[in-house]
Design a protein around this motif. Structure first.
Motif, PDB file in Angstrom:
ATOM      1  N   ASN A 123     -13.693   2.487  -2.963  1.00 59.32           N
ATOM      2  CA  ASN A 123     -12.983   2.747  -1.711  1.00 59.32           C
ATOM      3  C   ASN A 123     -12.435   4.151  -1.664  1.00 59.32           C
ATOM      4  O   ASN A 123     -12.070   4.734  -2.683  1.00 59.32           O
ATOM      5  CB  ASN A 123     -11.860   1.716  -1.500  1.00 59.32           C
ATOM      6  CG  ASN A 123     -10.544   2.177  -2.117  1.00 59.32           C
ATOM      7  OD1 ASN A 123      -9.789   2.930  -1.503  1.00 59.32           O
ATOM      8  ND2 ASN A 123     -10.289   1.751  -3.345  1.00 59.32           N
ATOM      9  N   ALA A 124     -12.397   4.687  -0.443  1.00 60.97           N
ATOM     10  CA  ALA A 124     -11.688   5.937  -0.179  1.00 60.97           C
ATOM     11  C   ALA A 124     -11.120   5.791   1.223  1.00 60.97           C
ATOM     12  O   ALA A 124     -11.769   6.143   2.211  1.00 60.97           O
ATOM     13  CB  ALA A 124     -12.620   7.134  -0.275  1.00 60.97           C
ATOM     14  N   MET A 125      -9.932   5.210   1.302  1.00 60.79           N
ATOM     15  CA  MET A 125      -9.281   4.977   2.599  1.00 60.79           C
ATOM     16  C   MET A 125      -8.543   6.240   3.059  1.00 60.79           C
ATOM     17  O   MET A 125      -8.348   6.432   4.264  1.00 60.79           O
ATOM     18  CB  MET A 125      -8.254   3.834   2.507  1.00 60.79           C
ATOM     19  CG  MET A 125      -8.668   2.623   1.691  1.00 60.79           C
ATOM     20  SD  MET A 125      -9.999   1.697   2.409  1.00 60.79           S
ATOM     21  CE  MET A 125      -9.131   0.790   3.637  1.00 60.79           C
ATOM     22  N   GLY A 126      -8.089   7.029   2.095  1.00 57.18           N
ATOM     23  CA  GLY A 126      -7.361   8.259   2.445  1.00 57.18           C
ATOM     24  C   GLY A 126      -5.879   8.041   2.690  1.00 57.18           C
ATOM     25  O   GLY A 126      -5.266   8.751   3.489  1.00 57.18           O
ATOM     26  N   ASN A 134       2.597   6.396  -6.839  1.00 55.82           N
ATOM     27  CA  ASN A 134       1.154   6.593  -6.874  1.00 55.82           C
ATOM     28  C   ASN A 134       0.903   8.050  -7.258  1.00 55.82           C
ATOM     29  O   ASN A 134       0.927   8.947  -6.408  1.00 55.82           O
ATOM     30  CB  ASN A 134       0.543   6.268  -5.508  1.00 55.82           C
ATOM     31  CG  ASN A 134      -0.972   6.430  -5.516  1.00 55.82           C
ATOM     32  OD1 ASN A 134      -1.530   7.044  -6.426  1.00 55.82           O
ATOM     33  ND2 ASN A 134      -1.630   5.911  -4.501  1.00 55.82           N
ATOM     34  N   LYS A 188       0.869  -1.174   0.000  1.00 53.10           N
ATOM     35  CA  LYS A 188       0.000   0.000   0.000  1.00 53.10           C
ATOM     36  C   LYS A 188       0.910   1.229   0.000  1.00 53.10           C
ATOM     37  O   LYS A 188       2.059   1.167   0.424  1.00 53.10           O
ATOM     38  CB  LYS A 188      -0.937  -0.033   1.225  1.00 53.10           C
ATOM     39  CG  LYS A 188      -1.925   1.117   1.210  1.00 53.10           C
ATOM     40  CD  LYS A 188      -3.252   0.797   1.854  1.00 53.10           C
ATOM     41  CE  LYS A 188      -4.165   2.032   1.881  1.00 53.10           C
ATOM     42  NZ  LYS A 188      -4.556   2.451   0.518  1.00 53.10           N
ATOM     43  N   PRO A 221      -7.461   8.847  -6.735  1.00 49.21           N
ATOM     44  CA  PRO A 221      -8.409   9.805  -7.310  1.00 49.21           C
ATOM     45  C   PRO A 221      -9.053  10.782  -6.324  1.00 49.21           C
ATOM     46  O   PRO A 221      -9.867  11.601  -6.736  1.00 49.21           O
ATOM     47  CB  PRO A 221      -9.488   8.896  -7.919  1.00 49.21           C
ATOM     48  CG  PRO A 221      -9.433   7.644  -7.121  1.00 49.21           C
ATOM     49  CD  PRO A 221      -8.016   7.487  -6.641  1.00 49.21           C
ATOM     50  N   HIS A 222      -8.718  10.695  -5.029  1.00 46.70           N
ATOM     51  CA  HIS A 222      -9.510  11.508  -4.098  1.00 46.70           C
ATOM     52  C   HIS A 222      -8.756  12.137  -2.942  1.00 46.70           C
ATOM     53  O   HIS A 222      -9.391  12.721  -2.069  1.00 46.70           O
ATOM     54  CB  HIS A 222     -10.672  10.676  -3.550  1.00 46.70           C
ATOM     55  CG  HIS A 222     -10.197   9.356  -3.034  1.00 46.70           C
ATOM     56  ND1 HIS A 222      -9.497   9.247  -1.859  1.00 46.70           N
ATOM     57  CD2 HIS A 222     -10.258   8.122  -3.573  1.00 46.70           C
ATOM     58  CE1 HIS A 222      -9.161   7.983  -1.692  1.00 46.70           C
ATOM     59  NE2 HIS A 222      -9.613   7.280  -2.721  1.00 46.70           N
TER      60      HIS A 222
END
Ligand code: SIN
Length: 306
Positions: free
Chosen positions: A71-74, A128, A47, A132-133
Motif C-alpha cells: 500500500n501507498a495511501m500517502g 509514525n 490511522k 516508507p514512502h
C-alpha cells in the motif's frame, strides 16, 4: 475472582488481552474502531494523524501481493484540528485503550499533534517514524538516530500519556534506532511498520501503485518483523515491544511473544476477518493452559534463554 491470563500491562497501559488493531487498517472513526474492540481487540491504534488535512495519493493505492498487501495511501487524514472531536467520541464509545498514531514534518509538528491528541483523551500516542514512502516524514525521520531522538524528546516533553515509537524495518540496525528512541523517552516500541516494496503490471508495463513504491505488509513480512523484535529484545530486554507484521493466527502471536513482544498488533489479517482478535486470543489462552503457564508475560522473550 479468577485472574485473566491474557491481561497484559506495559508502559502504563492495561489491556484485557495482548491483541491490538494496527494503525492504518480501519481508519479513524469511533464506529469502525469500536467494531474491532467488540471483535476482541485489547486496544486500537488510529490511522496516522498530522497537523493539516491531507488527501493522500491518487489511486491505485493498494494492491494484493503474493502473501500480503502493498500500500501507498500517502497518509490521508483529516488533520488533528478536526480529529480531536472524534477522539472525544471514541472515548465515550470504546471499552479499550485508544492509541492515536501521529506524524509530522518536524519535531515541533510531531509534538503539536501529539499534545492535542493526548489532551483530547488519547490513552497513548504512537509516533509514525516509519512510513516508507512519504517524503520528509516517517522513515526519513526514523532511520536517523539523531533526528529520531529530537522528535521523541520534543513529544515526550509535552505529553503525559505513554509514548510508543513505531520503528521501520528498512534500516540496517533496528536495535540502534530502538535504543535512540528509548534514550529520548519512548516508553515502548512497535516493531515494525511495512517493508518498502514495488509491484509491476506486466500488461501495462508500469508500476501498479500511483506512487510507484509502497509498504509491504502481511504474511510475507512476518519473519522479518520477528527478527526485528528479536534484535530489539536482545539490545533492550526491559523495554516493552509491540510486535507487528504478518500476524494472522494464535501461533504467530506466540512466536512474537517468545521473541520478546509484550503484545501484538494485527493489521492485514483484519481485511480477511475482523474476528481475528477473538480467534488469536482463544488460541493463546489454550496454548497457555496446555503449557501450564499463568500469563502471557511468562512467554515474553522465552526463546532467548540459553
Ligand atoms: C500510508 O498512509 O500510505 C501508509 C502509512 C504508513 O505506512 O505508515
Amino acid at each position: 475472582m479468577e485472574r485473566n491470563p491474557l491481561r497484559v500491562s506495559f508502559a502504563g497501559l492495561e489491556l484485557e488481552n495482548p491483541t491490538i488493531l494496527a494503525s492504518g487498517v480501519l481508519g479513524y472513526s469511533a464506529e469502525s474502531l469500536d467494531r474491532v474492540v467488540r471483535a476482541g481487540a485489547g486496544a486500537v491504534v488510529t490511522k496516522s494523524i498530522g497537523v493539516e488535512p491531507r488527501v493522500g495519493y491518487v489511486n491505485p493505492t493498494l494492491v494484493q501481493a503474493e502473501a500480503g498487501f502493498l500500500n501507498a495511501m500517502g497518509l490521508p487524514n483529516p488533520g488533528i484540528g478536526v480529529y480531536v472531536q472524534e477522539i472525544g467520541h471514541c472515548k465515550t464509545v470504546l471499552r479499550a485503550p485508544l492509541v492515536v498514531s501521529v506524524f509530522g514534518y518536524s519535531a515541533q509538528e510531531y509534538a503539536g499533534v501529539a499534545k492535542k491528541a493526548a489532551s483530547a483523551g488519547a490513552d497513548a500516542v504512537e509516533l509514525n517514524v516509519s512510513c516508507p514512502h512519504v517524503r520528509q516524514t516517517g522513515a526519513e525521520i526514523g532511520q536517523d538516530p539523531k533526528i529520531l531522538k529530537e522528535v521523541v524528546e520534543n513529544v515526550k516533553a509535552v505529553i503525559d500519556v505513554p509514548l510508543i515509537v513505531k520503528l521501520s524495518p528498512n534500516v540496517s540496525d533496528i536495535a540502534l534506532l530502538g535504543r535512540a528512541a528509548v534514550e529520548a523517552g519512548a516508553d515502548a516500541l512497535t516493531a515494525v511498520n511495512t517493508l518498502k516494496a514495488v509491484a509491476i503490471d506486466v500488461e501495462t508495463t508500469r508500476p501498479v501503485l500511483a506512487n510507484v513504491k509502497g509498504g509491504l505488509s502481511g504474511a510475507a513480512v512476518k519473519p522479518v518483523a520477528l527478527r526485528c523484535v528479536w534484535d530489539i529484545f536482545e539490545e533492550l530486554p526491559d523495554v516493552p515491544i509491540i510486535g507487528c507484521g504478518g500476524i494472522s493466527s494464535w501461533s504467530d502471536a506466540v512466536e512474537f511473544f517468545l521473541a520478546g513482544a509484550s503484545a501484538v498488533q494485527i493489521g492485514s489479517a483484519v481485511a480477511f476477518d475482523e474476528g481475528i482478535f477473538n480467534a488469536v486470543n482463544r488460541g493463546v489462552l489454550s496454548y497457555l493452559r496446555r503449557k501450564h503457564l499463568g500469563s502471557v508475560k511468562e512467554l515474553v522473550g522465552l526463546a532467548h534463554r540459553s
